[in-house]
Design an enzyme around this catalytic site. Structure first.
Site, PDB file in Angstrom:
ATOM      1  N   HIS A   1       0.782  -1.272   0.019  1.00  0.00           N
ATOM      2  CA  HIS A   1      -0.106  -0.006   0.008  1.00  0.00           C
ATOM      3  C   HIS A   1       0.787   1.217  -0.064  1.00  0.00           C
ATOM      4  O   HIS A   1       0.470   2.344  -0.546  1.00  0.00           O
ATOM      5  CB  HIS A   1      -0.856   0.179   1.297  1.00  0.00           C
ATOM      6  CG  HIS A   1      -1.954  -1.194   1.164  1.00  0.00           C
ATOM      7  ND1 HIS A   1      -3.343  -0.713   0.869  1.00  0.00           N
ATOM      8  CD2 HIS A   1      -2.081  -2.434   1.243  1.00  0.00           C
ATOM      9  CE1 HIS A   1      -3.952  -1.708   0.861  1.00  0.00           C
ATOM     10  NE2 HIS A   1      -3.382  -2.900   0.924  1.00  0.00           N
TER      11      HIS A   1
ATOM     12  N   ASP B   1       3.578   9.718  -1.096  1.00  0.00           N
ATOM     13  CA  ASP B   1       2.392   8.729  -0.436  1.00  0.00           C
ATOM     14  C   ASP B   1       1.943   7.676  -1.698  1.00  0.00           C
ATOM     15  O   ASP B   1       2.223   7.871  -2.766  1.00  0.00           O
ATOM     16  CB  ASP B   1       1.231   9.792  -0.614  1.00  0.00           C
ATOM     17  CG  ASP B   1       0.162   9.293   0.693  1.00  0.00           C
ATOM     18  OD1 ASP B   1       0.169   8.251   0.962  1.00  0.00           O
ATOM     19  OD2 ASP B   1      -0.373  10.335   1.058  1.00  0.00           O
TER      20      ASP B   1
HETATM   21  O1  F6P Z   1      -1.121   3.750   4.645  1.00  0.00           O
HETATM   22  C1  F6P Z   1      -0.373   2.628   5.281  1.00  0.00           C
HETATM   23  C2  F6P Z   1      -1.156   2.331   6.442  1.00  0.00           C
HETATM   24  O2  F6P Z   1      -0.771   1.187   7.138  1.00  0.00           O
HETATM   25  C3  F6P Z   1      -2.775   2.223   6.221  1.00  0.00           C
HETATM   26  O3  F6P Z   1      -3.221   1.015   5.984  1.00  0.00           O
HETATM   27  C4  F6P Z   1      -3.167   2.581   7.560  1.00  0.00           C
HETATM   28  O4  F6P Z   1      -4.512   3.304   7.443  1.00  0.00           O
HETATM   29  C5  F6P Z   1      -2.179   3.707   8.138  1.00  0.00           C
HETATM   30  O5  F6P Z   1      -1.036   3.509   7.476  1.00  0.00           O
HETATM   31  C6  F6P Z   1      -2.036   3.712   9.601  1.00  0.00           C
HETATM   32  O6  F6P Z   1      -1.749   2.804  10.105  1.00  0.00           O
HETATM   33  P1  F6P Z   1      -1.553   2.344  11.584  1.00  0.00           P
HETATM   34  O7  F6P Z   1      -2.328   3.242  12.575  1.00  0.00           O
HETATM   35  O8  F6P Z   1      -1.813   0.762  11.532  1.00  0.00           O
HETATM   36  O9  F6P Z   1      -0.031   2.474  11.915  1.00  0.00           O
END
Ligand code: F6P
Length: 509
Positions: free
Chosen positions: A172, A396
């Site tokens: 992602h 990003d």
């Molecule tokens: O963008 C990567 C990501 O892991 C998303 O999937 C998630 O919404 C965001 O970062 C925050 O993730 P976390 O709170 O699990 O670190």
């Protein structure tokens, strides 16, 4: 491969529900949010399956956690399998390796990395834990779809245990260029681990190209076949290592699949009377000024200080904007146990108070700062009310805020200012005003351009943006990934990006 009837097993660091301890033996359950949850839950409901992940709780026992989650999926047609993490694992795997090594490095911020070897040890340990849980849960014919940078070693660990199944991975976040990836002390291990999957998905063609460059540089004899959205990669037998059984010649697929949102649901909710009413209220309260909106998780990759500096620069260089524009900056608290995140919060709050101190006049406060999550309808109302969305991450993977803003802009009167370094720029470059997030004067110029743009130009741009997002929504994303895993002939997978060449040429100059 996932055939029509086969079960989907989703694996991600977090489950779609978050547990927190109420008291001994009792748990609070909150639904998770975000694109992944919205995309994959309907698919799991349809075809049945399993979601494996961490609940966000530490030191909970699996049986206890499973019980707390049971009620949620009793009649849902899919199951949840919680992974328990200890406090040490949370600190070294989640905060440590995932968020102090891979996260900054893959966002080109290598000076923010803490390459602690202990983090790597625990990362492998937790990836093994996920693989063990999978080994005990998967059935013949299952397609296992692993998500994101927390779990890059799962395929290797699963294959090491002798388990055979089809494995896909989707990253992602961005994949860095060769020069940056080479800084990772565990670069070869990570690359080999990823190459154990059968299908590797990236957000953009640029990420895929970066990955291929790294694979070619570090794995002798790597060849690539095909063109379009999905390619085939062949690995030759490399020299022997400590784990020779992992290194046999094999084929895998590699594709670019830009993630998206449930466009129709955003557009329909934004058009509802309750959201329209709230949006009118926001516009009236801000006395019909131009609302410029920033919505971000608290993260140093989001470029919030640069954006504030650009807003200040716009007020300095274009005095006619004073009293005429208001920046509403929402920041969602995140990863606050990592010192850099805490410091970033202080930096943002300092800048906000400096700008307000410099420019506030009776009846006009230039920056409205919100440090909390907003309820969905409230956020939609901000999207609908905003005349300009300022989405300027330094880097990003995709960025879904810009897509949500456009979907919610049902009046088609908004302008999107978008960073060249958001994955979404490749798809949205024709309708958005693209900016270099490091260039505060260029962002300030874009703010001025957006405020003075004709309604016709705004509408034409916004229509184009909304059409692109509607045509490649989240269901398109899931479908094209799963089709890439199944279909024999890949030649009919067209390029997923609107005009890759333009952005590619900008970014490779
Ligand atoms: O963008 C990567 C990501 O892991 C998303 O999937 C998630 O919404 C965001 O970062 C925050 O993730 P976390 O709170 O699990 O670190």
């Amino acid at each position: 491969m996932p055939t029509a009837g086969s079960r989907l097993v989703v694996v991600s660091n977090r489950l779609p529900f978050v547990l927190s301890r109420k008291r001994v033996g009792a748990w609070n359950v909150q639904p998770g949010s975000g694109g992944l949850v919205n995309a994959l839950l309907p698919v799991l409901r349809n075809r049945g399956g399993l979601w494996v992940g961490w609940t966000g709780a530490i030191d909970g026992k699996s049986a206890e956690l499973e019980l707390a989650l049971e009620g949620l999926t009793k009649d849902a047609g899919y199951r949840l399998k919680p992974i328990e993490l200890t406090a040490e694992e949370r600190d070294k795997f989640y905060y440590g390796f995932s968020n102090e090594v891979i996260w900054p490095l893959f966002h080109d911020l290598q000076t923010n990395c803490n390459f602690d070897p202990e983090f790597w040890r625990v990362y492998q340990q937790v990836n093994r834990k996920f693989a063990d849980a999978l080994r005990d849960s998967i059935e013949p014919g299952d397609f296992v779809w692993v998500h994101d940078y927390h779990l890059m070693e799962v395929a290797r660990e699963l294959r090491r245990s002798g388990k055979r199944c089809r494995l896909g991975f989707f990253l992602h976040i961005p994949f860095p260029s060769l020069d940056i990836f080479l800084k990772l002390p565990w670069r070869r291990a990570i690359l080999e681990g990823l190459l154990e999957f059968d299908l590797l998905g990236f957000q953009t063609l640029r990420d895929r190209r970066n990955f291929l460059q790294c694979a070619r540089a570090l794995m002798k004899g790597t060849t690539v076949r095909g063109k379009g959205q999905v390619l085939e990669l062949q690995l030759e037998e490399p020299e022997r290592t400590a784990a020779p059984s992992l290194r046999v010649p094999r084929d895998l697929r590699i594709g670019a699949f830009p993630i998206s949102i449930d466009y129709n649901s955003y557009a329909e909710l934004a058009a509802s009377e309750v959201v329209a009413e709230r949006a009118r209220y926001f516009r009236d309260s801000l006395r019909k000024r131009h609302i410029i909106l920033g919505v971000d998780r608290l993260d140093y990759t989001k470029g919030i200080p640069n954006r504030l500096a650009a807003f200040r620069n716009a007020l300095q260089r274009f005095p006619e904007l004073r009293q005429k524009v208001t920046l509403v900056q929402q920041v969602v608290p995140s990863r606050e146990d990592i010192p850099q995140y805490h410091n970033l919060r202080l930096e943002i709050e300092h800048l906000v108070s400096e700008i307000n101190g410099e420019f506030t006049e009776p009846g006009w406060v230039p920056v409205h700062y919100i440090f909390r999550s907003l309820k969905p309808n409230e956020l939609l109302a901000y999207y609908r009310a905003a005349h300009i969305a300022l989405v300027t991450p330094l880097k990003d993977g995709m960025n879904l805020v810009c897509k949500e803003y456009c979907a919610a802009n049902v009046d088609e009167d908004g302008v999107l200012i978008l960073s060249e370094f958001a994955g979404a720029a490749a798809q949205l470059q024709k309708g958005a005003l693209l900016v270099n997030p490091h260039d505060v004067e260029a962002i300030a110029d874009s703010i001025y351009q957006a405020v003075t743009m004709t309604p016709e130009d705004k509408r034409a741009r916004m229509r184009r943006l909304r059409r692109t997002i509607r045509d490649t929504d989240i269901f398109w994303w899931v479908d094209s990934y799963l089709r890439a895993a199944i279909e024999k002939d890949l030649s009919h997978f067209p390029l997923a990006e609107e005009s890759t060449l333009d952005v590619e040429s900008i970014l490779t100059q």
